[in-house]
Design an enzyme around this catalytic site. Sequence first.
Site, mmCIF file in Angstrom:
data_model
loop_
_atom_site.group_PDB
_atom_site.id
_atom_site.type_symbol
_atom_site.label_atom_id
_atom_site.label_comp_id
_atom_site.label_asym_id
_atom_site.label_seq_id
_atom_site.Cartn_x
_atom_site.Cartn_y
_atom_site.Cartn_z
ATOM 1 N N ASP A 209 0.824 -1.203 0.000
ATOM 2 C CA ASP A 209 0.000 0.000 0.000
ATOM 3 C C ASP A 209 0.868 1.268 0.000
ATOM 4 O OD1 ASP A 209 -2.355 1.359 0.003
ATOM 5 O OD2 ASP A 209 -2.840 0.975 2.102
ATOM 6 N N ASN B 2 1.398 3.497 -2.770
ATOM 7 C CA ASN B 2 2.058 3.916 -4.012
ATOM 8 C C ASN B 2 1.534 5.271 -4.489
ATOM 9 O OD1 ASN B 2 3.598 1.300 -4.557
ATOM 10 N ND2 ASN B 2 1.508 0.599 -4.220
ATOM 11 N N HIS C 121 2.890 3.666 -8.879
ATOM 12 C CA HIS C 121 2.728 2.247 -9.212
ATOM 13 C C HIS C 121 3.991 1.704 -9.886
ATOM 14 C CE1 HIS C 121 -1.270 2.587 -7.864
ATOM 15 N NE2 HIS C 121 -1.773 3.157 -8.937
ATOM 16 N N LEU D 201 11.908 -19.998 -4.679
ATOM 17 C CA LEU D 201 10.812 -19.176 -4.155
ATOM 18 C C LEU D 201 9.564 -19.241 -5.043
ATOM 19 C CD1 LEU D 201 10.011 -16.673 -2.163
ATOM 20 C CD2 LEU D 201 10.624 -15.301 -4.140
HETATM 21 C C1 V07 Z 1 1.514 -3.790 -9.663
HETATM 22 C C2 V07 Z 1 3.255 -2.459 -8.457
HETATM 23 C C3 V07 Z 1 3.412 -2.898 -7.027
HETATM 24 C C4 V07 Z 1 2.598 -2.070 -6.080
HETATM 25 C C5 V07 Z 1 1.138 -2.365 -6.101
HETATM 26 C C6 V07 Z 1 0.298 -1.837 -7.242
HETATM 27 C C7 V07 Z 1 0.988 -1.622 -8.544
HETATM 28 C C8 V07 Z 1 3.988 -6.240 -10.120
HETATM 29 C C9 V07 Z 1 2.923 -6.846 -10.758
HETATM 30 C C10 V07 Z 1 2.895 -8.164 -11.355
HETATM 31 C C11 V07 Z 1 1.739 -8.930 -11.352
HETATM 32 C C12 V07 Z 1 1.726 -10.192 -11.900
HETATM 33 C C13 V07 Z 1 2.880 -10.698 -12.432
HETATM 34 C C14 V07 Z 1 4.027 -9.977 -12.449
HETATM 35 C C15 V07 Z 1 4.040 -8.708 -11.904
HETATM 36 C C16 V07 Z 1 1.870 -5.924 -10.657
HETATM 37 C C17 V07 Z 1 -0.200 -4.998 -10.832
HETATM 38 C C18 V07 Z 1 0.204 -3.880 -10.136
HETATM 39 C C19 V07 Z 1 -1.603 -5.091 -11.325
HETATM 40 F F1 V07 Z 1 2.883 -11.950 -12.948
HETATM 41 N N1 V07 Z 1 3.637 -5.065 -9.656
HETATM 42 N N2 V07 Z 1 2.336 -4.836 -9.962
HETATM 43 N N3 V07 Z 1 0.612 -6.021 -11.082
HETATM 44 N N4 V07 Z 1 1.925 -2.661 -8.958
#
Ligand code: V07
Length: 254
Positions: free
Chosen positions: A34, A36, A51, A145
């Site tokens: 949380d 961002n 993000h 992991l």
């Molecule tokens: C998202 C970055 C981290 C902070 C929270 C909101 C924004 C990595 C992924 C991701 C998801 C699936 C995957 C690989 C990477 C991601 C979303 C948002 C929707 F297989 N960060 N991140 N997906 N944020």
Amino acid sequence: MIKRLWAKLGKSSLPKADSLAPENIPLHVAIIMDGNGRWAKKRGLPRVAGHRSGMKTVKRITIAANRLGIKYLTMYAFSTENWKRPKDEVDFLMKLPQQFLEIELDELIKNNVQVRMMGTREKLPSHTVSALEEAIKKTENNTGLVLNFALNYGSRLEMLEAVKEIAKDVQQGHLSVAEIDETVMSRNLLSCELPDPDLLIRTSGELRLSNFMLWQLAYSELWFTDVYWPEFTEKHLYEAIQEYQRRARRYGGL
Ligand code: V07
């Protein structure tokens, strides 16, 4: 003043990895990432910049968790509630899995990481799903992991779907009502292949579970920090685990 001096000397009150007890590293750590948007606002940047920056933290913490010997890392990337956000922001968020994997998948493979996803695939854009499916497939035989992304995930919906599955099994005569127990419930949840989290981390000062793994977190240690997710570092992860180990020792002493 003193604090600044210590910072200059590169000393910090935060623990180092080698101050953790290697025999009591949590098996499964879950994180609500949380803050961002708030991080971006504080710097006068658009929310999406937060993000993007948060995505870099995902990488950093994945590597750190793998090094520590954490076996399962679940990260709450997108909730079923997040669809209510402005369309531009949702569109941006839905591009992140693909972007992340384009940049990081090779290195995740080199590090023996297994990518998984927990959530409903319906409603997700097909470009997001295909990037995910590719990563899951390419890493399914890895033994390091398990990096589990909660994506379009909501815990109450997950439990309702489990109850429906169980009811169907009863209706079809595969299961009796008397046989319904915690094991039956757990194996019908999206997390059926994972142990329950030992430790939940939530960043950015909110003290809620926000519909995240409600069943699975029943006995987990909860750790909250005011630090915004983009500013969360390895050191904060060590601090959370140190506190987890301190609580485990106290519990063991009783
Ligand atoms: C998202 C970055 C981290 C902070 C929270 C909101 C924004 C990595 C992924 C991701 C998801 C699936 C995957 C690989 C990477 C991601 C979303 C948002 C929707 F297989 N960060 N991140 N997906 N944020």
